[in-house]
Write a protein that holds these residues in place. Structure first.
Motif, PDB file in Angstrom:
ATOM      1  N   UNK A 114      20.440  -7.414   7.561  1.00  0.00           N
ATOM      2  CA  UNK A 114      20.470  -8.084   6.259  1.00  0.00           C
ATOM      3  C   UNK A 114      20.371  -7.141   5.062  1.00  0.00           C
ATOM      4  N   UNK A 115      20.980  -5.992   5.184  1.00  0.00           N
ATOM      5  CA  UNK A 115      21.038  -5.080   4.032  1.00  0.00           C
ATOM      6  C   UNK A 115      22.144  -5.545   3.090  1.00  0.00           C
ATOM      7  N   UNK A 116      21.870  -5.409   1.802  1.00  0.00           N
ATOM      8  CA  UNK A 116      22.918  -5.659   0.804  1.00  0.00           C
ATOM      9  C   UNK A 116      23.328  -4.315   0.208  1.00  0.00           C
ATOM     10  N   UNK A 117      24.580  -3.970   0.377  1.00  0.00           N
ATOM     11  CA  UNK A 117      25.041  -2.680  -0.128  1.00  0.00           C
ATOM     12  C   UNK A 117      26.205  -2.876  -1.089  1.00  0.00           C
ATOM     13  N   UNK A 118      26.097  -2.235  -2.225  1.00  0.00           N
ATOM     14  CA  UNK A 118      27.181  -2.300  -3.204  1.00  0.00           C
ATOM     15  C   UNK A 118      27.651  -0.889  -3.517  1.00  0.00           C
ATOM     16  N   UNK A 119      28.949  -0.669  -3.457  1.00  0.00           N
ATOM     17  CA  UNK A 119      29.489   0.640  -3.813  1.00  0.00           C
ATOM     18  C   UNK A 119      30.609   0.465  -4.812  1.00  0.00           C
ATOM     19  N   UNK A 120      30.480   1.151  -5.942  1.00  0.00           N
ATOM     20  CA  UNK A 120      31.509   1.047  -6.970  1.00  0.00           C
ATOM     21  C   UNK A 120      31.979   2.425  -7.373  1.00  0.00           C
ATOM     22  N   UNK A 121      33.088   2.468  -8.030  1.00  0.00           N
ATOM     23  CA  UNK A 121      33.574   3.758  -8.499  1.00  0.00           C
ATOM     24  C   UNK A 121      34.625   3.611  -9.573  1.00  0.00           C
ATOM     25  N   UNK A 122      34.542   4.510 -10.543  1.00  0.00           N
ATOM     26  CA  UNK A 122      35.561   4.585 -11.592  1.00  0.00           C
ATOM     27  C   UNK A 122      36.004   6.036 -11.696  1.00  0.00           C
ATOM     28  N   UNK A 123      37.308   6.279 -11.586  1.00  0.00           N
ATOM     29  CA  UNK A 123      37.844   7.614 -11.831  1.00  0.00           C
ATOM     30  C   UNK A 123      38.791   7.521 -13.010  1.00  0.00           C
ATOM     31  N   UNK A 124      38.547   8.337 -13.998  1.00  0.00           N
ATOM     32  CA  UNK A 124      39.446   8.408 -15.148  1.00  0.00           C
ATOM     33  C   UNK A 124      40.010   9.821 -15.154  1.00  0.00           C
ATOM     34  N   UNK A 125      41.276   9.947 -14.769  1.00  0.00           N
ATOM     35  CA  UNK A 125      41.824  11.284 -14.545  1.00  0.00           C
ATOM     36  C   UNK A 125      43.052  11.539 -15.396  1.00  0.00           C
ATOM     37  N   UNK A 126      43.243  12.809 -15.729  1.00  0.00           N
ATOM     38  CA  UNK A 126      44.400  13.206 -16.530  1.00  0.00           C
ATOM     39  C   UNK A 126      44.859  14.578 -16.069  1.00  0.00           C
TER      40      UNK A 126
END
Ligand SMILES: Nc1ncnc2c1ncn2[C@@H]1O[C@H](COP(=O)(O)OP(=O)(O)OP(=O)(O)O)[C@@H](O)[C@H]1O
Ligand SMILES: [Mg+2]
Lengths: 253, 447
Positions: free
Chosen positions: B290-302
């Protein structure tokens, strides 16, 4: 008196495709409300897009003078800041952008371009709430992403709210009545009528005489195959309701 | 020191690999830690030496060929002098007004005098990794290299050469309300390499919010290899945001190993705008149910930036819930890679795992690459993944412009909305605001 808007022999086609606007002429003076009626596919929405600068159309001839400048030289945002407003037939949904943030950015972008003082958040919120009240738009709708999950009528009210907030000189209303129930029609029309003034003009595109009972035009045009084929007073709308466009189809050909 | 003879005679192929072997041979005796740590280092270096730098034929590094991208290995950064410390004072500016507890690591070395070690909340303990490694009864002795098993060569290199970092411990039941910020800054004016290792242990029922930022000078080809091991106890709550704004020519390789016990909540968000080559790998082991895991990511590349996110989520116990939500905005000729693996073991019934990665291409030369991978051995599970690659909606952009919003501002609004879905999921409001502002700054800085 100088006209507010002059469309002179305008020709436009879909980029790399069909010709839609076909030698259109129209002069609108300050304070006038003109209605345009015409069959499906005549090019009415295309006219509104060409006027507001939507990409994908090629102007192959003519010019549009609006408050002293050639509108066709300006980008869509510059046209808006110069006082043009298009009330969309199908307003778009913008996920992730709240209505209030959108309105704030729009108002201040225009003010900035015109060299006017920008509105603060509280000033804007107050103004938007007041206008919202007259249009039956509540605080929740202002917080939600622009038009996302709005009913057809709510979208049109939202368009009207934008128009009232931005106070343009010239409004193009493309089927502002489509999808509206009778009460909403009154609300939207009242909003539009509240904007009528000696300096402000409107072009009302509609299929139905009923809208013109609420927003009473000074001039009615019949539009077919990309140009105006007949012009009359407000009684013309009633005649069209009875006769249809058949007699003007041949005139256009 | 009676370490076994180093296996340095293995044939190494690239200049970088040879240089790393030389570096290890030269500094191994002076690296922190007792004989056990030295043995760990030797074993790790052997692992690295066997594999070499990851290249295209190593599945999890398929799109980031370090043999090609890391032509040489830079010398280890020297201990920070007064000048380096002075330059580091302004680091971590993104969150500097939020009153977080700043712990500063300069050129790979923890600097207590730049760090806020006063008035530690009850249950919160902080130490430098170098000090902790030297303590045979310290936390690293119990946990380091024991959180999640991995034979990754870049992690092995980190273990072999780890110099310093931060060790954070939160005692059972302690709720640390003031977020802890690990500021990693490179101040060198010549290309150097730093190997930092940190360890965070959040005991049962405890709570910690961690920010980690990595930055350094533009135009200098420095190399960062950083790793964080994390242990989250039963019923504990942990949130981390890792911000990578490294300099334009930096190679940044980061590994996170996280082991999470039953009923705990784990959240990790990557926010990447800087660095020439950035790799974020996260190995998450859901050990308890019953673990709650959240993984997010934002890459802003140029430009020619290349960012690679590799996630491996191991559902080892029942009823775990994992959510992965990633957004990449790609300008110029940049590249973004997202590899997400979800494994559900047979015991992990009632797992609910979902993964979504979306890329927005602002040019025709930008590229995005998605590789989802599901490995499911339990039958009563819900697993879903989706990935999209698209361009800005021109109809919506016109609608915004028709309201007087200039093209660039219209694009900015739409892009902010696109990454907002990830940023809005972060618990700390101050961090959300700071990242939204950083996004806006990035957008307005676009050419
Ligand atoms: N982007 C486009 N690509 C191809 N055809 C188009 C495009 N836009 C408009 N047209 C065509 O141009 C013609 C005019 O369309 P337009 O939408 O302007 O008509 P309208 O007068 O507004 O019709 P309605 O009363 O149904 O709203 C139609 O035949 C339509 O199919
Ligand atoms: Mg139409």
């Amino acid at each position: 008196m100088a006209p507010l808007l002059e469309i002179k022999d305008l020709h436009a086609e879909i980029a790399g495709g069909r010709k839609i606007i076909n030698g259109m002429n129209l002069t609108i003076n300050p304070g006038e409300v003109h209605a345009i009626m015409g069959p499906n596919g005549a090019g009415k929405s295309t006219l509104s897009y060409v006027l507001s600068g939507k990409p994908g159309y090629e102007i192959t001839g003519g010019e549009v003078i609006f408050r002293g400048v050639n509108l066709l030289d300006l980008s869509p945002d510059e046209r808006a800041a110069h006082g043009l407003f298009l009330c969309f037939q199908y307003p778009l949904e913008i996920p992730g952008v709240s209505n209030m943030a959108f309105l704030h950015t729009a108002v201040n972008s225009q003010r900035k371009k015109r060299g006017e003082v920008e509105l603060t958040s509280p000033e804007l919120v107050r103004k938007v709430r007041e206008l919202g009240k007259t249009l039956g738009i509540d605080a929740d709708m202002l917080k939600r992403p622009v038009n996302v999950g709005f009913s057809g009528g709510e979208k049109k009210r939202n368009e009207t709210l934008q128009m009232m907030l931005l106070e343009p000189y010239f409004c193009v209303l493309d089927e502002a009545d489509s999808g509206l129930d009778i009460d909403a029609l009154k609300v939207v029309s009242n909003g539009v009528n509240a904007l009528r003034s000696p300096e402000r003009s409107m072009l009302v595109i509609t299929h139905y005489q009923r809208l013109l009972d609420y927003i009473v035009p000074d001039v009615v045009h019949v539009f077919n195959a990309g140009r105006i084929v007949h012009t009359g007073g407000k009684e013309l709308a009633l005649e069209l309701e009875a006769t249809g466009y058949a007699q003007y189809q041949s005139e256009a050909a | 020191m009676a370490a076994p003879a180093p296996a340095l005679v293995r044939p190494m192929k690239t200049g970088a690999e040879l240089a790393l072997a030389e570096t290890f041979a030269a500094v191994r005796a002076s690296l922190p830690g007792g004989p056990d740590v030295a043995a760990q280092r030797t074993a790790a270096f052997d692992t690295f030496a066997d594999a070499g730098l990851p290249h295209r034929r190593v599945e999890s590094w398929k799109y980031t060929d370090l043999r090609a991208l890391m032509r040489d290995a830079k010398p280890l950064a020297p201990l920070p002098d007064a000048d380096a410390k002075a330059k580091a004072v302004a680091a971590g500016s993104l969150f500097s007004t939020l009153g977080f507890r700043r712990l500063v690591v300069v050129n790979g070395t923890f600097v207590p005098e730049l760090s806020d070690l006063a008035d530690l909340e009850p249950g919160l303990t902080i130490a430098s990794m170098a000090d902790a490694l030297a303590d045979p009864t310290g936390l690293p002795a119990s946990y380091l290299g024991r959180t999640v098993a991995s034979s990754d060569a870049v992690l092995a290199l980190n273990t072999a050469l780890m110099g310093d970092g931060v060790v954070v411990h939160v005692a059972a039941g302690a709720a640390v309300t003031r977020p802890v910020e690990l500021v990693f800054v490179t101040t060198a004016e010549t290309p150097v390499a730093a190997f930092t290792r940190s360890l965070v242990v959040v005991e049962d029922g405890a709570r910690l919010s961690l920010v980690e930022s990595h930055e350094g000078p533009a135009g200098i080809a420095y190399q960062v290899n950083t790793a964080l091991e994390l242990v989250v106890g039963a019923g504990a709550t942990f949130e981390r945001v890792k911000v990578t704004t490294e300099g334009s020519d930096a190679v940044h390789l980061a590994t996170m190993l996280a082991k999470v016990a039953a009923d705990a909540s784990f959240s990790n968000t990557f926010f990447t705008t800087g660095g020439a080559v950035v790799r974020n790998q996260l190995l998450l082991h859901l050990a308890g149910e019953s673990v709650k895991a959240h993984m997010g990511g934002v890459s802003l590349l140029a430009g020619k930036q290349h960012a690679d996110t590799m996630l491996s989520v191991d559902h080892a116990a029942p009823a775990g819930e994992s959510r992965e939500s990633f957004r990449a905005v790609l300008d110029g000729a940049s590249q973004d890679i997202f590899q997400g693996k979800i494994a559900v073991r047979q015991a992990a019934q009632k797992t609910d795992a979902r993964m979504l990665s979306r890329a927005l291409l602002l040019t025709e030369t930008a590229e995005s690459c998605n590789k989802p991978e599901l490995e499911i051995f339990a039958d009563d599970v819900q697993c879903g993944h989706g990935c999209t690659t698209g361009t800005l909606d021109q109809q919506i952009k016109f609608y915004l412009m028709a309201r007087g919003i200039p093209a660039k501002e219209a694009e900015a609004l739409l892009i902010q909305a696109f990454v907002g879905e990830v940023i809005d999921a972060i618990g700390e409001e101050g961090i959300r605001t700071a990242l939204a502002e950083a996004t806006r700054a990035w957008l307005l800085g676009r050419e």
